[in-house]
Design an enzyme around this catalytic site. Structure first.
Site, PDB file in Angstrom:
ATOM      1  N   THR A 165      -5.577   8.146  -3.894  1.00 57.02           N
ATOM      2  CA  THR A 165      -5.761   8.435  -2.454  1.00 57.02           C
ATOM      3  C   THR A 165      -4.767   9.837  -2.245  1.00 57.02           C
ATOM      4  OG1 THR A 165      -3.822   6.888  -2.015  1.00 57.02           O
ATOM      5  CG2 THR A 165      -6.316   6.286  -1.493  1.00 57.02           C
ATOM      6  N   PHE A 166      -3.854  10.023  -3.260  1.00 60.58           N
ATOM      7  CA  PHE A 166      -3.018  11.123  -3.199  1.00 60.58           C
ATOM      8  C   PHE A 166      -3.947  12.424  -3.361  1.00 60.58           C
ATOM      9  CE2 PHE A 166       0.049  14.275  -4.514  1.00 60.58           C
ATOM     10  CZ  PHE A 166       1.207  13.864  -3.927  1.00 60.58           C
TER      11      PHE A 166
ATOM     12  N   ARG B  67      -1.458  11.874 -11.923  1.00 55.69           N
ATOM     13  CA  ARG B  67      -0.907  10.578 -11.280  1.00 55.69           C
ATOM     14  C   ARG B  67      -0.440   9.803 -12.532  1.00 55.69           C
ATOM     15  NH1 ARG B  67       1.240   6.325  -9.139  1.00 55.69           N
ATOM     16  NH2 ARG B  67       0.076   5.402  -7.299  1.00 55.69           N
TER      17      ARG B  67
ATOM     18  N   ASP C 286       4.303  18.697  -2.214  1.00 54.28           N
ATOM     19  CA  ASP C 286       3.294  18.603  -3.568  1.00 54.28           C
ATOM     20  C   ASP C 286       1.904  19.072  -3.226  1.00 54.28           C
ATOM     21  OD1 ASP C 286       4.668  18.841  -5.861  1.00 54.28           O
ATOM     22  OD2 ASP C 286       4.873  16.784  -6.184  1.00 54.28           O
TER      23      ASP C 286
ATOM     24  N   HIS D 105      -3.104  17.133 -10.009  1.00 55.12           N
ATOM     25  CA  HIS D 105      -2.536  15.977  -9.449  1.00 55.12           C
ATOM     26  C   HIS D 105      -2.565  15.056 -10.734  1.00 55.12           C
ATOM     27  CE1 HIS D 105      -2.030  12.099  -7.581  1.00 55.12           C
ATOM     28  NE2 HIS D 105      -0.795  12.529  -7.564  1.00 55.12           N
TER      29      HIS D 105
ATOM     30  N   GLU E 124       0.874  -1.334  -0.068  1.00 52.10           N
ATOM     31  CA  GLU E 124       0.059  -0.123   0.086  1.00 52.10           C
ATOM     32  C   GLU E 124       0.778   1.185  -0.030  1.00 52.10           C
ATOM     33  OE1 GLU E 124      -2.979  -0.200  -0.638  1.00 52.10           O
ATOM     34  OE2 GLU E 124      -3.427  -2.200  -0.164  1.00 52.10           O
ATOM     35  N   GLY E 125       0.287   2.528  -0.591  1.00 49.88           N
ATOM     36  CA  GLY E 125       1.168   3.608  -0.946  1.00 49.88           C
ATOM     37  C   GLY E 125       0.773   4.372   0.481  1.00 49.88           C
ATOM     38  N   PHE E 126       1.744   5.543   0.189  1.00 49.56           N
ATOM     39  CA  PHE E 126       1.554   6.632   1.277  1.00 49.56           C
ATOM     40  C   PHE E 126       0.355   7.032   1.930  1.00 49.56           C
ATOM     41  CE2 PHE E 126       3.140  11.156   2.436  1.00 49.56           C
ATOM     42  CZ  PHE E 126       3.353  10.780   3.623  1.00 49.56           C
ATOM     43  N   ASN E 127      -0.754   7.303   1.009  1.00 51.69           N
ATOM     44  CA  ASN E 127      -1.819   8.032   1.455  1.00 51.69           C
ATOM     45  C   ASN E 127      -2.917   7.017   1.666  1.00 51.69           C
ATOM     46  OD1 ASN E 127      -1.364  10.921   1.035  1.00 51.69           O
ATOM     47  ND2 ASN E 127      -0.525  10.313  -0.991  1.00 51.69           N
TER      48      ASN E 127
HETATM   49  O1  GFB Z   1      -0.047   8.207  -2.036  1.00 57.21           O
HETATM   50  P1  GFB Z   1      -0.519   6.940  -2.957  1.00 57.21           P
HETATM   51  O2  GFB Z   1      -0.925   5.890  -2.100  1.00 57.21           O
HETATM   52  O3  GFB Z   1      -1.542   7.447  -3.873  1.00 57.21           O
HETATM   53  O4  GFB Z   1       0.842   6.186  -3.587  1.00 57.21           O
HETATM   54  P2  GFB Z   1      -2.434   6.511  -4.878  1.00 57.21           P
HETATM   55  C1  GFB Z   1       1.305   7.079  -4.612  1.00 57.21           C
HETATM   56  C2  GFB Z   1       2.819   7.060  -4.415  1.00 57.21           C
HETATM   57  O5  GFB Z   1       3.406   7.846  -5.407  1.00 57.21           O
HETATM   58  C3  GFB Z   1       2.920   8.413  -3.305  1.00 57.21           C
HETATM   59  C4  GFB Z   1       4.077   9.195  -5.339  1.00 57.21           C
HETATM   60  O6  GFB Z   1       3.536   7.946  -2.070  1.00 57.21           O
HETATM   61  C5  GFB Z   1       4.288   9.347  -3.929  1.00 57.21           C
HETATM   62  O7  GFB Z   1       5.450   8.718  -3.387  1.00 57.21           O
HETATM   63  N1  GFB Z   1       3.176  10.120  -5.944  1.00 57.21           N
HETATM   64  C6  GFB Z   1       1.934  10.042  -6.391  1.00 57.21           C
HETATM   65  C7  GFB Z   1       3.531  11.191  -6.042  1.00 57.21           C
HETATM   66  N2  GFB Z   1       1.795  11.205  -7.024  1.00 57.21           N
HETATM   67  C8  GFB Z   1       2.690  12.065  -6.653  1.00 57.21           C
HETATM   68  C9  GFB Z   1       2.978  13.587  -6.705  1.00 57.21           C
HETATM   69  O8  GFB Z   1       1.925  14.177  -7.262  1.00 57.21           O
HETATM   70  N3  GFB Z   1       3.837  13.882  -6.089  1.00 57.21           N
HETATM   71  C10 GFB Z   1       4.841  13.355  -5.806  1.00 57.21           C
HETATM   72  N4  GFB Z   1       5.880  14.076  -5.183  1.00 57.21           N
HETATM   73  N5  GFB Z   1       4.765  11.795  -5.321  1.00 57.21           N
HETATM   74  C11 GFB Z   1      -2.218   3.810  -5.386  1.00 57.21           C
HETATM   75  C12 GFB Z   1      -1.391   3.107  -4.260  1.00 57.21           C
HETATM   76  O9  GFB Z   1      -1.747   5.083  -5.344  1.00 57.21           O
HETATM   77  O10 GFB Z   1      -1.888   3.337  -6.420  1.00 57.21           O
HETATM   78  C13 GFB Z   1      -1.509   1.348  -4.478  1.00 57.21           C
HETATM   79  O11 GFB Z   1      -1.633   3.591  -2.982  1.00 57.21           O
HETATM   80  C14 GFB Z   1      -1.467   1.172  -5.912  1.00 57.21           C
HETATM   81  O12 GFB Z   1      -0.815   0.895  -3.533  1.00 57.21           O
HETATM   82  C15 GFB Z   1      -2.263   2.040  -6.877  1.00 57.21           C
HETATM   83  O13 GFB Z   1      -0.090   1.305  -6.345  1.00 57.21           O
HETATM   84  C16 GFB Z   1      -2.074   1.867  -8.385  1.00 57.21           C
HETATM   85  O14 GFB Z   1      -3.558   6.319  -4.443  1.00 57.21           O
HETATM   86  O15 GFB Z   1      -2.389   7.375  -5.958  1.00 57.21           O
END
Ligand code: GFB
Length: 435
Positions: free
Chosen positions: A393-394, A297, A376, A295, A59-62
């Site tokens: 989720t970002f 992505r 960001d 944003h 799972e990712g950061f958000n």
């Molecule tokens: O945050 P996050 O869970 O969002 O995961 P999603 C995306 C990661 O990609 C972030 C980077 O922790 C960042 O490291 N990232 C994405 C970005 N957008 C940006 C941005 O605009 N700026 C910066 N600096 N970094 C889901 C994941 O991602 O996507 C799931 O949680 C899976 O695990 C799915 O990979 C496909 O909800 O977009």
């Protein structure tokens, strides 16, 4: 304001110290006010217990930020009956954080303001937990998993069962009977007891189990995302969310960038941040800086959500329309796109000014991918108008930040459509709730 902040900090530190004292003395007598002064009784205080958790490694950061809210509200619920402290899981080894620099054992204070978190529930960093325990030990681990065979109808239930994952989530017992694991990179840590717990339920549903079926001073629940929000989008959700104030050093970097490149300051934009427990903005009070933020992505999302994402050209076309509609010239791009893709996106504009935050090596080494993601998000959250990427989720966390700041939902809950579906469904407006 400064004096108030200082006082709040001192009060928080005092509360944490008090919890530690209660823990180390184990049992002390404390007065409990029953609500009726005549009936004040004295009882034994319960020793502080520690809840640790983690999220599925993929799972990712958000999403992890979302799971924090669920567990935080569980800790709040536990504290109605027993003193529990949440141990913050160090950040690291996230799938998306792939640069060469090692990114493990990152404390929460790198990303969030701990004093603000502590105005919601008692929290400590993992390293402080280890100091308090005096030895690298976790008493009990319950590895959350679904039920064998999946489920056909929803009902809240939990049961200690065999581990469905043949590797038991990476937990293994050594010759001394201690349970070993990666433990956020602290491999000297061991657990005394391990079991798999099949779980279907909201976060609060585990409370009786923790109170009555576990006895250790600390309980660790990996895969905490199995627990659902008790009430998604309600008051408690927003309290936990509002307490997740970004660390000041990251906000400062974002603010500096806004002032320098985007003609954006809090005074001008009506986005001054206050103590979250007192801040209550009405929708539309925040004006935001004179720029559109998107944003965008990319990377793994390009195959995970291919049809719902615009091409770079499609995104540029959409942004041009927005610039015209809102009579603006500047665009802030929050993106995980590689440099070439960002340059391609920029090349579609002739007049507009396009910006992206690019950290110096020094900033990156200090704050890593998580810090840059927050910078960001912070800059995007202050734009006059925001549009994000489908179900990211970002993007969701940016929308929430804008709700806290007091933007008109029309300027927040937007997303870019895939090229083949120009009239795509827009995000649900999960607006802020205070009461
Ligand atoms: O945050 P996050 O869970 O969002 O995961 P999603 C995306 C990661 O990609 C972030 C980077 O922790 C960042 O490291 N990232 C994405 C970005 N957008 C940006 C941005 O605009 N700026 C910066 N600096 N970094 C889901 C994941 O991602 O996507 C799931 O949680 C899976 O695990 C799915 O990979 C496909 O909800 O977009």
């Amino acid at each position: 304001m400064r004096t108030k902040e200082a006082l709040a900090k001192i009060l928080c530190l005092f509360c944490i110290c008090l919890l530690f004292i209660v823990k180390s003395e184990n049992e002390i007598n404390t007065a409990y006010d029953t609500g009726n002064k005549d009936k004040t009784t004295f009882a034994e205080a319960k020793a502080v217990r520690y809840l640790l958790y983690d999220v599925n490694p993929g799972e990712g950061f958000n999403l992890r930020r979302d799971v924090y809210m669920r567990v935080a509200n569980l800790v709040k619920f536990l504290n109605e009956d027993e003193p529990w402290v949440l141990v913050l899981p160090p950040w690291g080894r996230l799938y998306h954080w792939q640069r060469d620099v090692e990114q493990i054992k990152i404390p929460w204070k790198t990303f969030f303001d701990l004093d603000s978190l502590r105005q919601h529930i008692p929290v400590i960093e993992f390293e402080d937990y280890l100091k308090v325990r005096g030895e690298p030990v976790i008493d009990e681990v319950y590895y959350l998993q679904g039920f064998k065979g999946g489920w056909t109808h929803w009902e809240e239930k939990l049961n200690i069962t065999e581990c469905l994952d043949s590797r038991s989530g990476g937990f293994r017992q050594d010759d001394d009977g201690r349970w070993r694991h990666w433990f956020f990179g602290y491999e000297e840590v061991y657990a005394k007891k391990f079991a798999c717990l099949s779980y279907m339920g909201h976060a609060g549903f585990i409370k009786p189990f923790l109170m009555h079926n576990t006895t250790g001073r600390s309980v660790y629940i990996p895969q905490a995302e199995e627990m659902l929000h008790d009430r998604y989008g309600h008051k408690g959700y927003w309290e936990a969310r509002r307490s997740m104030v970004f660390a000041k050093h990251l906000r400062d970097i974002g603010d500096e960038f806004r002032a320098k490149h985007l003609t954006s300051t809090d005074q001008e934009d009506n986005t001054v941040l206050e103590d979250w427990t007192k801040m209550r903005r009405k929708h539309g009070e925040a004006k935001g800086g004179p720029y559109i933020a998107i944003h965008l992505r990319r990377r793994d999302y390009l195959w995970a959500r291919k049809d719902e994402l615009p091409s770079l050209k499609g995104a540029a076309k959409h942004v041009k329309k927005l610039l015209k509609k809102y009579d603006l010239l500047k665009v802030y791009v929050a993106t995980d796109a590689p440099k070439e893709e960002y340059e391609e996106f920029k090349s579609y504009f002739k007049k507009a000014e396009i910006y992206r935050y690019e950290p110096t090596e020094e900033v990156f080494n200090k704050y890593k991918d998580g810090g840059i993601a927050i910078i960001d998000q912070w800059i995007a959250a202050h734009a006059r108008y925001f549009t994000g990427s489908h179900v990211s989720t970002f993007s969701f966390r940016i929308q929430e930040e804008r709700e806290i700041l007091g933007f008109d939902p029309e300027m927040t809950f937007n997303r870019m459509c895939g090229d083949k579906d120009q009239d795509c469904e827009q995000p649900t407006k999960w607006t802020i709730i205070y009461d």
